[in-house]
Design a protein around this motif. Structure first.
Motif, PDB file in Angstrom:
ATOM      1  N   PHE A 167      30.666 -29.764   4.428  1.00 34.00           N
ATOM      2  CA  PHE A 167      31.050 -30.198   2.295  1.00 34.00           C
ATOM      3  C   PHE A 167      31.633 -31.622   2.395  1.00 34.00           C
ATOM      4  CE2 PHE A 167      32.955 -26.445   0.434  1.00 34.00           C
ATOM      5  CZ  PHE A 167      31.444 -25.839   0.396  1.00 34.00           C
ATOM      6  N   LYS A 168      31.709 -32.614   3.330  1.00 34.54           N
ATOM      7  CA  LYS A 168      32.484 -33.579   3.194  1.00 34.54           C
ATOM      8  C   LYS A 168      30.990 -34.452   3.870  1.00 34.54           C
ATOM      9  CE  LYS A 168      34.844 -37.659   5.234  1.00 34.54           C
ATOM     10  NZ  LYS A 168      34.026 -38.114   5.929  1.00 34.54           N
ATOM     11  N   ASP A 169      29.763 -33.894   4.871  1.00 35.91           N
ATOM     12  CA  ASP A 169      28.893 -35.204   5.853  1.00 35.91           C
ATOM     13  C   ASP A 169      27.140 -34.782   4.982  1.00 35.91           C
ATOM     14  OD1 ASP A 169      31.157 -35.844   7.403  1.00 35.91           O
ATOM     15  OD2 ASP A 169      30.450 -34.168   8.810  1.00 35.91           O
ATOM     16  N   LYS A 170      27.447 -33.016   4.563  1.00 37.55           N
ATOM     17  CA  LYS A 170      25.975 -33.053   4.072  1.00 37.55           C
ATOM     18  C   LYS A 170      25.544 -33.098   3.039  1.00 37.55           C
ATOM     19  CE  LYS A 170      25.893 -29.720   7.854  1.00 37.55           C
ATOM     20  NZ  LYS A 170      25.541 -28.289   8.223  1.00 37.55           N
ATOM     21  N   ASP A 171      27.050 -33.646   2.297  1.00 40.56           N
ATOM     22  CA  ASP A 171      26.576 -34.336   0.356  1.00 40.56           C
ATOM     23  C   ASP A 171      26.004 -33.140  -0.628  1.00 40.56           C
ATOM     24  OD1 ASP A 171      26.169 -35.463  -1.637  1.00 40.56           O
ATOM     25  OD2 ASP A 171      24.749 -36.707  -0.966  1.00 40.56           O
ATOM     26  N   PRO A 172      26.594 -31.674  -0.252  1.00 39.97           N
ATOM     27  CA  PRO A 172      25.504 -30.555  -0.852  1.00 39.97           C
ATOM     28  C   PRO A 172      26.289 -30.720  -2.275  1.00 39.97           C
ATOM     29  CG  PRO A 172      28.118 -29.398  -0.268  1.00 39.97           C
ATOM     30  CD  PRO A 172      27.676 -31.188   0.393  1.00 39.97           C
ATOM     31  N   GLY A 173      26.716 -31.451  -2.872  1.00 38.15           N
ATOM     32  CA  GLY A 173      26.760 -32.065  -4.240  1.00 38.15           C
ATOM     33  C   GLY A 173      26.138 -32.827  -4.524  1.00 38.15           C
ATOM     34  N   GLY A 174      25.398 -33.690  -3.821  1.00 44.58           N
ATOM     35  CA  GLY A 174      24.836 -34.664  -4.648  1.00 44.58           C
ATOM     36  C   GLY A 174      25.450 -35.920  -4.441  1.00 44.58           C
TER      37      GLY A 174
ATOM     38  N   GLY B 193      27.460 -37.983  -2.499  1.00 46.36           N
ATOM     39  CA  GLY B 193      27.253 -39.330  -1.532  1.00 46.36           C
ATOM     40  C   GLY B 193      28.776 -38.879  -0.889  1.00 46.36           C
ATOM     41  N   ASP B 194      29.176 -40.229  -0.816  1.00 45.48           N
ATOM     42  CA  ASP B 194      30.668 -40.292   0.435  1.00 45.48           C
ATOM     43  C   ASP B 194      31.584 -39.867  -1.279  1.00 45.48           C
ATOM     44  OD1 ASP B 194      30.669 -42.186  -1.426  1.00 45.48           O
ATOM     45  OD2 ASP B 194      31.008 -43.885   0.115  1.00 45.48           O
ATOM     46  N   LYS B 195      31.104 -39.779  -2.549  1.00 44.90           N
ATOM     47  CA  LYS B 195      32.401 -39.158  -3.342  1.00 44.90           C
ATOM     48  C   LYS B 195      32.647 -37.631  -3.274  1.00 44.90           C
ATOM     49  CE  LYS B 195      31.924 -42.964  -6.897  1.00 44.90           C
ATOM     50  NZ  LYS B 195      30.927 -44.412  -5.744  1.00 44.90           N
ATOM     51  N   ASN B 196      31.796 -37.200  -2.711  1.00 45.57           N
ATOM     52  CA  ASN B 196      32.407 -35.208  -2.727  1.00 45.57           C
ATOM     53  C   ASN B 196      33.559 -35.167  -2.204  1.00 45.57           C
ATOM     54  OD1 ASN B 196      30.223 -34.479  -3.105  1.00 45.57           O
ATOM     55  ND2 ASN B 196      29.235 -34.487  -1.163  1.00 45.57           N
ATOM     56  N   ILE B 197      34.229 -34.452  -2.932  1.00 43.24           N
ATOM     57  CA  ILE B 197      35.623 -34.206  -2.435  1.00 43.24           C
ATOM     58  C   ILE B 197      36.175 -32.709  -2.300  1.00 43.24           C
ATOM     59  CG2 ILE B 197      37.896 -33.884  -3.431  1.00 43.24           C
ATOM     60  CD1 ILE B 197      37.530 -35.562  -5.674  1.00 43.24           C
ATOM     61  N   PRO B 198      35.572 -32.090  -0.518  1.00 40.45           N
ATOM     62  CA  PRO B 198      36.201 -31.258   0.298  1.00 40.45           C
ATOM     63  C   PRO B 198      36.602 -30.202  -0.366  1.00 40.45           C
ATOM     64  CG  PRO B 198      35.624 -33.312   1.616  1.00 40.45           C
ATOM     65  CD  PRO B 198      36.361 -33.123  -0.124  1.00 40.45           C
ATOM     66  N   LEU B 199      37.698 -30.530  -0.560  1.00 39.58           N
ATOM     67  CA  LEU B 199      38.959 -29.857  -1.006  1.00 39.58           C
ATOM     68  C   LEU B 199      40.066 -30.526  -2.116  1.00 39.58           C
ATOM     69  CD1 LEU B 199      40.674 -27.151  -1.538  1.00 39.58           C
ATOM     70  CD2 LEU B 199      42.041 -28.309   0.818  1.00 39.58           C
ATOM     71  N   THR B 200      40.668 -30.388  -3.125  1.00 41.42           N
ATOM     72  CA  THR B 200      40.796 -31.107  -4.363  1.00 41.42           C
ATOM     73  C   THR B 200      42.464 -29.565  -4.660  1.00 41.42           C
ATOM     74  OG1 THR B 200      41.565 -32.237  -6.475  1.00 41.42           O
ATOM     75  CG2 THR B 200      39.417 -30.470  -6.352  1.00 41.42           C
ATOM     76  N   ILE B 201      43.748 -30.317  -4.557  1.00 38.04           N
ATOM     77  CA  ILE B 201      44.433 -29.610  -5.362  1.00 38.04           C
ATOM     78  C   ILE B 201      45.757 -30.185  -6.124  1.00 38.04           C
ATOM     79  CG2 ILE B 201      45.177 -28.183  -3.201  1.00 38.04           C
ATOM     80  CD1 ILE B 201      47.314 -29.861  -2.878  1.00 38.04           C
ATOM     81  N   ARG B 202      46.448 -29.651  -7.184  1.00 40.61           N
ATOM     82  CA  ARG B 202      47.474 -30.641  -8.027  1.00 40.61           C
ATOM     83  C   ARG B 202      48.932 -31.247  -7.109  1.00 40.61           C
ATOM     84  NH1 ARG B 202      48.513 -25.374  -8.901  1.00 40.61           N
ATOM     85  NH2 ARG B 202      51.029 -24.877  -8.812  1.00 40.61           N
TER      86      ARG B 202
ATOM     87  N   GLU C 244      39.690 -30.793 -13.352  1.00 38.41           N
ATOM     88  CA  GLU C 244      37.958 -31.882 -13.481  1.00 38.41           C
ATOM     89  C   GLU C 244      37.527 -32.097 -12.760  1.00 38.41           C
ATOM     90  OE1 GLU C 244      35.500 -34.894 -14.217  1.00 38.41           O
ATOM     91  OE2 GLU C 244      37.460 -34.784 -13.433  1.00 38.41           O
ATOM     92  N   LYS C 245      37.789 -32.642 -11.714  1.00 40.11           N
ATOM     93  CA  LYS C 245      37.015 -32.823 -10.305  1.00 40.11           C
ATOM     94  C   LYS C 245      36.446 -31.563  -9.663  1.00 40.11           C
ATOM     95  CE  LYS C 245      40.372 -36.582  -9.062  1.00 40.11           C
ATOM     96  NZ  LYS C 245      41.199 -36.713  -7.622  1.00 40.11           N
ATOM     97  N   PHE C 246      36.873 -30.331 -10.668  1.00 43.71           N
ATOM     98  CA  PHE C 246      35.949 -29.508  -9.284  1.00 43.71           C
ATOM     99  C   PHE C 246      34.765 -29.084 -10.723  1.00 43.71           C
ATOM    100  CE2 PHE C 246      34.504 -25.244  -8.849  1.00 43.71           C
ATOM    101  CZ  PHE C 246      34.778 -24.563  -7.668  1.00 43.71           C
ATOM    102  N   THR C 247      35.302 -28.484 -11.490  1.00 40.38           N
ATOM    103  CA  THR C 247      34.343 -28.318 -12.753  1.00 40.38           C
ATOM    104  C   THR C 247      32.971 -29.553 -12.639  1.00 40.38           C
ATOM    105  OG1 THR C 247      35.568 -28.867 -14.708  1.00 40.38           O
ATOM    106  CG2 THR C 247      36.083 -27.193 -13.875  1.00 40.38           C
ATOM    107  N   SER C 248      33.425 -30.534 -12.315  1.00 42.25           N
ATOM    108  CA  SER C 248      32.438 -32.098 -12.988  1.00 42.25           C
ATOM    109  C   SER C 248      31.358 -31.537 -12.089  1.00 42.25           C
ATOM    110  CB  SER C 248      32.957 -33.197 -13.409  1.00 42.25           C
ATOM    111  OG  SER C 248      33.664 -33.438 -11.454  1.00 42.25           O
ATOM    112  N   GLY C 249      31.819 -30.605 -11.149  1.00 42.89           N
ATOM    113  CA  GLY C 249      31.013 -30.685  -9.682  1.00 42.89           C
ATOM    114  C   GLY C 249      31.226 -31.947  -8.201  1.00 42.89           C
ATOM    115  N   ARG C 250      32.420 -32.521  -8.498  1.00 42.49           N
ATOM    116  CA  ARG C 250      32.446 -33.547  -7.399  1.00 42.49           C
ATOM    117  C   ARG C 250      33.009 -32.528  -6.136  1.00 42.49           C
ATOM    118  NH1 ARG C 250      36.106 -37.846  -9.821  1.00 42.49           N
ATOM    119  NH2 ARG C 250      36.341 -36.331 -11.349  1.00 42.49           N
TER     120      ARG C 250
END
Length: 516
Positions: free
Chosen positions: A205-212, A214-223, A288-294
């Motif tokens: 998820f970090k290296d292959k940019d599936p979210g489009g 770039g380097d702003k992809n967040i592989p895993l987010t939590i509160r 929001e980070k998840f639902t915005s596509g990041r």
């Protein structure tokens, strides 16, 4: 204007004389005999005293309690108008402490039944801030006694007295890791089932940019307050706050697996696989980070799936998401924390001006038909019943009963688990999420909270919130790299001397008797 005293006395005397003569007179009947004295006129029954308006503090929900259809129904069914306020979504304990300390005159306060809020409840009771409900329930609560499991009422007692009405939880695993399936498709991988596979997916998820992004992809987010991530922490044998370690209930900080867990999480952070801003994330921020596509993965409660899915597809119409399987760690360790004990608890602070009426109100809510209608509505309007299953009628069930569970102050414990079926069927996505975690995944993946029905434990209750905060803050610092791993042993000693040892002894003294 002043009345002449002599005139007043003469008027009263004359009135009494007329009254006496009227009472002595005997009307005659048509045969000339005396008629029997008529029965005295029945006095009109006194009008019932008007019921006071009650003030109730509730857990947070997205809809206003006061305008929600259940509030109107309950007002009609119980005769009580209630002003509902809410605790905030973030850090509700802090706000509750302020309200209790200031003596805000709520007639009922409902919180979640988690360990942290149970500890607060016990602390309030010990400090004399709550009303002893036992005498009030004995006098005004027959439905409460009939509907609620006696074992639940017993477990809610503090020092032998009942200060809260418990609402039992429906046992289930609540939270796990929710992943972008379309991201998995783009990187050519399947949902991870082991810790090694999890790391590999996050790296992709970090290296292959599936979210489009770039380097702003967040592989895993939590509160930020979720340093122990459901599903991942279970792979280290610590799915709950307390876990069975060689026959002893052990808090995470004293668990031998704690060092392994924080080392693993710190490594995710160093590699950029965990949101670098997670410590500052509130619940809404992570979502929001998840639902915005990041973000490609997040920790999520199954009850939030429809809302998250709608927000995600609004941002990314082609997005697909689902829960991943329960992750296995070394030696086959596995586990999702499963609820047990109380979903919520309701108490009456000493500052209440209407404690008696508050009990009458809660008792009226537990009248059998009232409770059922409150919980799931009217048959053939809000739900259908066939072959033992309650199925919601949409969209009216969602519109008028989606948040009905937040109005519960005790349940009909014999029937509610069956009624509750309607709730998970109100949205196919909701049912699929719940069903996957609680039916499709093997039984051994769900580990019930061993302290769910533990009685009031003074040492544990006194120190739980402080210790939980202590461990959460320190764990975050270890993950950030703000504290060295070499200091863990010293921290564990601090944990023990700050109440950890005393809690450990008390909990296991109780556990030894509970296992028999």
């Amino acid at each position: 204007m002043l009345i002449n005293r002599k005139t007043m006395l003469l008027t009263v005397a004359a009135t009494l004389s007329v009254t006496s003569l009227a009472a002595c007179a005997s009307p005659t009947n048509t045969s000339g005999g005396s008629a029997p004295n008529p029965a005295p006129a029945a006095s009109a029954p006194a009008a019932p005293a008007p019921k006071p308006e009650l003030k109730s503090l509730q857990i947070w929900q997205k809809d206003d309690y006061n305008t929600y259809p259940v509030a109107k129904y309950l007002e009609q069914a119980t005769g009580y108008k209630v002003q509902y306020d809410m605790l905030p979504q973030d850090k509700p304990q802090d706000k509750l402490n302020i309200l209790i300390a200031s003596g805000e005159p709520y007639d009922a306060i409902t919180t979640t039944g988690g360990t942290d809020f149970k500890a607060l409840y016990a602390d309030y009771a010990k400090k004399g801030a709550l009303t002893d409900l036992g005498p009030l329930i004995d006098k005004f609560g027959p439905n409460i006694k009939a509907a609620i499991d006696p074992a639940a009422l017993e477990a809610a007692k503090v020092d032998g007295k009942l200060y809260a009405i418990p609402t039992r939880t429906i046992p289930f695993a609540a939270s796990s890791l929710y992943i972008r399936e379309d991201w998995l498709d783009k990187v050519g991988m399947k949902a991870p089932t082991t810790l090694d596979e999890l790391v590999a997916v996050l790296k992709a998820f970090k290296d292959k940019d599936p979210g489009g992004n770039g380097d702003k992809n967040i592989p895993l987010t939590i509160r930020g307050d979720a340093s122990f991530i459901d599903n991942i922490v279970g792979a280290f044998g610590m799915p709950g706050f307390w876990n069975n370690v060689n026959g002893k209930l052990t808090p995470r900080a004293m668990d031998p697996a704690y060092k392994e867990y924080v080392t693993f999480m710190a490594d995710l952070f160093k590699q950029g696989l965990l949101d670098k801003e997670f410590g500052a994330n509130k619940d809404a921020t992570a979502k929001e980070k998840f639902t915005s596509g990041r973000a490609g993965m997040m920790m999520l409660n199954w009850s939030d799936v429809p809302t998250i899915a709608d927000a995600l597809t609004k941002s990314v119409p082609t997005a697909k998401a689902a829960f991943i399987p329960t992750i296995k760690g070394k030696d086959g360790k596995i586990g999702l924390n499963a609820t047990a004990g109380f979903d919520r608890i309701t108490y009456i602070p000493k500052s209440s001006k209407h404690a008696e009426d508050a009990i009458k109100w809660m008792n009226a809510k537990l009248e059998k038909d009232t409770f059922k209608t409150m919980a799931i509505g009217e048959e053939n309007k809000h739900y259908t019943f066939k072959d033992g299953a309650y199925t919601p009628i949409l969209p009216i069930f969602t519109d008028e009963r989606n948040q009905a569970n937040n109005f519960l102050t005790g349940t009909d414990d014999k029937n509610y688990p069956t009624y509750w079926q309607a709730r998970v069927r109100k949205d196919p996505r909701l049912f699929d999420a719940w069903n996957y975690m609680n039916k499709i995944q093997p039984d051994n993946t769900r580990v019930a909270d061993p302290l769910g029905f533990a009685p009031y434990l003074p040492e544990f209750s006194k120190s739980f919130q402080q210790l939980n905060t202590l461990v959460g803050d320190y764990t975050n610092k270890l993950i950030y790299g703000a504290e060295p791993m070499t200091g863990i042993d010293n921290f564990i000693q601090k944990f023990k001397t700050s109440g950890g040892d005393a809690s450990y002894k008390e909990v296991n003294d109780w556990y030894a008797t509970a296992k028999k």
